[in-house]
Design an enzyme around this catalytic site. Structure first.
Site, mmCIF file in Angstrom:
data_model
loop_
_atom_site.group_PDB
_atom_site.id
_atom_site.type_symbol
_atom_site.label_atom_id
_atom_site.label_comp_id
_atom_site.label_asym_id
_atom_site.label_seq_id
_atom_site.Cartn_x
_atom_site.Cartn_y
_atom_site.Cartn_z
ATOM 1 N N ASP A 122 -10.743 -10.901 47.245
ATOM 2 C CA ASP A 122 -11.097 -12.280 47.560
ATOM 3 C C ASP A 122 -11.416 -12.442 49.044
ATOM 4 O O ASP A 122 -10.520 -12.383 49.884
ATOM 5 C CB ASP A 122 -9.932 -13.198 47.167
ATOM 6 C CG ASP A 122 -10.238 -14.653 47.455
ATOM 7 O OD1 ASP A 122 -11.428 -15.023 47.457
ATOM 8 O OD2 ASP A 122 -9.297 -15.432 47.674
ATOM 9 N N ASP A 315 -17.828 -16.009 49.667
ATOM 10 C CA ASP A 315 -16.523 -15.854 49.027
ATOM 11 C C ASP A 315 -16.618 -15.126 47.695
ATOM 12 O O ASP A 315 -17.064 -15.686 46.696
ATOM 13 C CB ASP A 315 -15.891 -17.238 48.837
ATOM 14 C CG ASP A 315 -14.515 -17.155 48.196
ATOM 15 O OD1 ASP A 315 -13.989 -16.035 48.055
ATOM 16 O OD2 ASP A 315 -13.965 -18.208 47.833
#
Ligand SMILES: *[C@@H]1O[C@H](CO)[C@@H](O)[C@H](O)[C@H]1NC(C)=O
Ligand SMILES: *[C@@H]1O[C@H](CO)[C@@H](O)[C@H](O)[C@H]1NC(C)=O
Ligand SMILES: *[C@@H]1O[C@H](CO)[C@@H](O)[C@H](O)[C@H]1NC(C)=O
Ligand SMILES: *[C@@H]1O[C@H](CO)[C@@H](O)[C@H](O)[C@H]1NC(C)=O
Length: 528
Positions: A122, A315
């Site tokens: 992440d 992201d």
């Protein structure tokens, strides 16, 4: 429900007929409505496909892996870092599994003796955390009692993501990344003992690796992040790169789409052409600057600051391309205009409905989307283009007679997020050492042998403001300094007055360091 849909369809078809007869003369491509718009069912699990055929599910199959080895044998796949020596990136090729819907994850061995866990990658958060107790949605967890090297730091931590949150305690332990390094590293690790909407049904991972900057780390930025520890201990360059290989593939229950997280550099076999770099504007999220959007070659013509409200970030832990509401509306309008599918159900655009065609892929009806980024050399820009294969996402198993698709773009009030659906088109380089993010054509971004992404440049930035970041520093810093100084002076005088008036006033600080607004919108296939 059904009859309603049918009447709507009839109506649409009538409209369509009228419309096509009018437009036929100038419309070169034939145009089909989706045959069916189906509501998205959500009985616990989202509709999931039967197992994919091997060729679909493993874009980096035997053959290409062998090809990669061959390349490596010639020395091309060894990236050279002159200051630190050779780092072998080969073991890292194909070290990820997953898909854009539920995230890409990496295998790690944690503790002594090692316990095997799958860790979500992440880039929108900065904590390394693993499940510390059994959870109905995770297959395993890290049992600290069974690790002789685990040390608690007696520090509680609570992290909230755009979706989901967890509470845990911080400790440290040794970790190995089998498909990465032979050595073991000592890292901070948060043990999750309570969570809400964090571990989701069908996710295969039981931990998260936040690769963003320490500024976002909880409980405070003084907690060294996993990647910072890795850079120090493995003596690698401060850079990592990600290739995700799920382009055009239906998300699959087994999560076998591959990908690579290359730690310490750039692996030449994972991309083609040149890497284009844009500057990281602020080191917290990977915040970049977006200059312009084009739909089917047409500039949306919004003020460029609209694209960066209130930030634009890259992201890997967000599934879709998120756009600020104003941009989103403009994009929908442009797409429905360009796609000739102006009668499309509203629900499709908002993500509550799927569109289904039978035995036909709808991609040819949708336009390319181009995102212009400022080149690190700020007088130029370059543009990353995604084809519809990346944002009209196939969802299997709704109905055997139809192929159904969901829209891969959604509206978001607090950020423009370049999520996994866009990242799947590119090999993305997070060059922290030089404070820049690079995009190159990913070697696996193909559907049926046709590339689904493109990069072009350089373009001039003459017609674009010198900064598109809202609230960026004014050009008259001296005026600002003066006004801040005056404001502080006023504040001090005011405080003195107040304290004279209320000698026993008690100032209560209710700043809660644990309240986080970490916006990594963790990977979900939640249909809202
Ligand atoms: C990969 O290649 C090996 C040897 O050539 C073969 O035995 C194996 O079945 C192949 N695997 C797949 C998934 O094709
Ligand atoms: C680990 O060491 C073995 C033996 O030296 C080597 O074959 C292997 O490639 C190494 N693995 C990694 C990830 O470097
Ligand atoms: C979309 O982009 C690709 C790659 O640049 C190009 O080949 C294709 O013609 C474009 N499609 C449209 C409809 O412009
Ligand atoms: C900007 O571009 C020029 C010419 O292409 C090049 O010489 C220069 O090194 C670049 N600057 C940076 C910071 O990359």
């Amino acid at each position: 429900m059904c009859t309603l849909v049918e009447t709507q369809l009839l109506l649409l078809l009538q409209l369509l007929f009228r419309w096509t007869t009018q437009a036929l003369a100038q419309a070169p491509t034939p145009f089909t409505l989706p045959l069916k718009i189906s509501p998205i069912k959500l009985n616990g699990a989202s509709p999931r496909p039967p197992p994919l055929t091997a060729s679909l599910a493993a874009p980096l199959g035997n053959e290409s892996r062998e090809r990669l080895r061959d390349v490596a044998a010639e020395g091309l796949a060894l990236a050279l870092d002159p200051t630190r020596g050779l780092v072998n990136f080969l073991p890292m090729i194909d070290n990820l599994q997953g898909d854009s819907g539920r995230g890409y994850y990496l295998e790690m061995l944690i503790g002594t003796p090692p316990q095997k866990l799958q860790i979500l990658v992440d880039t929108g958060s900065s904590n390394f955390a693993v499940a510390g107790v059994p959870h109905s949605h995770t297959s395993s967890y890290f049992d600290t009692e069974k690790s002789s090297t685990y040390r608690s730091k007696n520090l509680n931590v609570n992290v909230k993501y755009t979706q989901g949150s967890w509470t845990g305690s911080v400790g440290e332990d040794v970790v190995t990344i089998p498909k990465g390094f032979n050595s073991t590293f000592l890292v901070n690790i948060a043990i999750i003992f309570e969570s809400e909407d964090f571990f989701l049904p069908e996710t295969k991972w039981n931990g998260i690796l936040g690769l963003a900057y320490a500024m976002l780390a909880k409980p405070s930025s003084s907690l060294e992040t996993f990647f910072d520890s890795l850079v120090k201990q493995a003596k690698i360059s401060n850079i990592f790169s990600i290739q995700m290989c799920g382009a055009g593939l239906p998300t699959d229950r087994t999560g076998t789409n591959g990908g690579s997280l290359v730690m310490g550099g750039v692996e030449p076999s994972l991309y083609e052409g040149e890497i284009w770099y844009t500057t990281i504007k602020k080191e917290w999220y990977y915040q970049i600057e977006i200059l312009k959007l084009e739909i089917g070659g047409q500039n949306l013509n919004l003020d460029c600051s609209e694209y960066n409200i209130d930030k634009a970030i890259v992201d890997s832990g967000t599934t879709l391309l998120h756009l600020p509401p104003k941009v989103f509306d403009a994009v929908i309008e442009a797409i429905s205009h360009t796609s000739l599918i102006s009668e499309f159900s509203e629900g499709f655009w908002t993500g509550s409905q799927l569109a289904c065609w039978n035995y036909e892929t709808p991609w040819s009806y949708f336009p390319n989307i181009s995102i212009y980024l400022r080149d690190e050399n700020s007088s130029k820009s370059f543009c990353i283009t995604i084809l519809p294969q990346l944002y009209i996402l196939p969802i299997l198993g709704i109905d055997s007679n139809y192929e159904c698709y969901r829209f891969g773009i959604s509206s978001s009030t607090d950020a423009l997020v370049i999520g996994a659906t866009v990242m799947e088109g590119f090999y993305v380089v997070f060059d922290r050492a030089q404070k820049r993010i690079g995009f190159a054509l990913s070697s696996c971004a193909e559907v049926d042998g046709v590339p689904v992404s493109a990069i072009s440049g350089p373009f001039s930035t003459d017609d674009i403001a010198s900064s598109c970041i809202p609230g960026s520093p004014s050009k008259e810093p001296i005026l600002w300094i003066v006004s801040y100084a005056l404001m502080s002076l006023c504040g001090i005088v005011f405080l003195i007055l107040i304290s004279l008036m209320f000698p026993f006033c008690c100032v209560h600080c209710s700043h809660d360091p644990n309240l986080v607004n970490d916006e990594s919108c963790l990977v979900q296939h939640h249909w809202k």
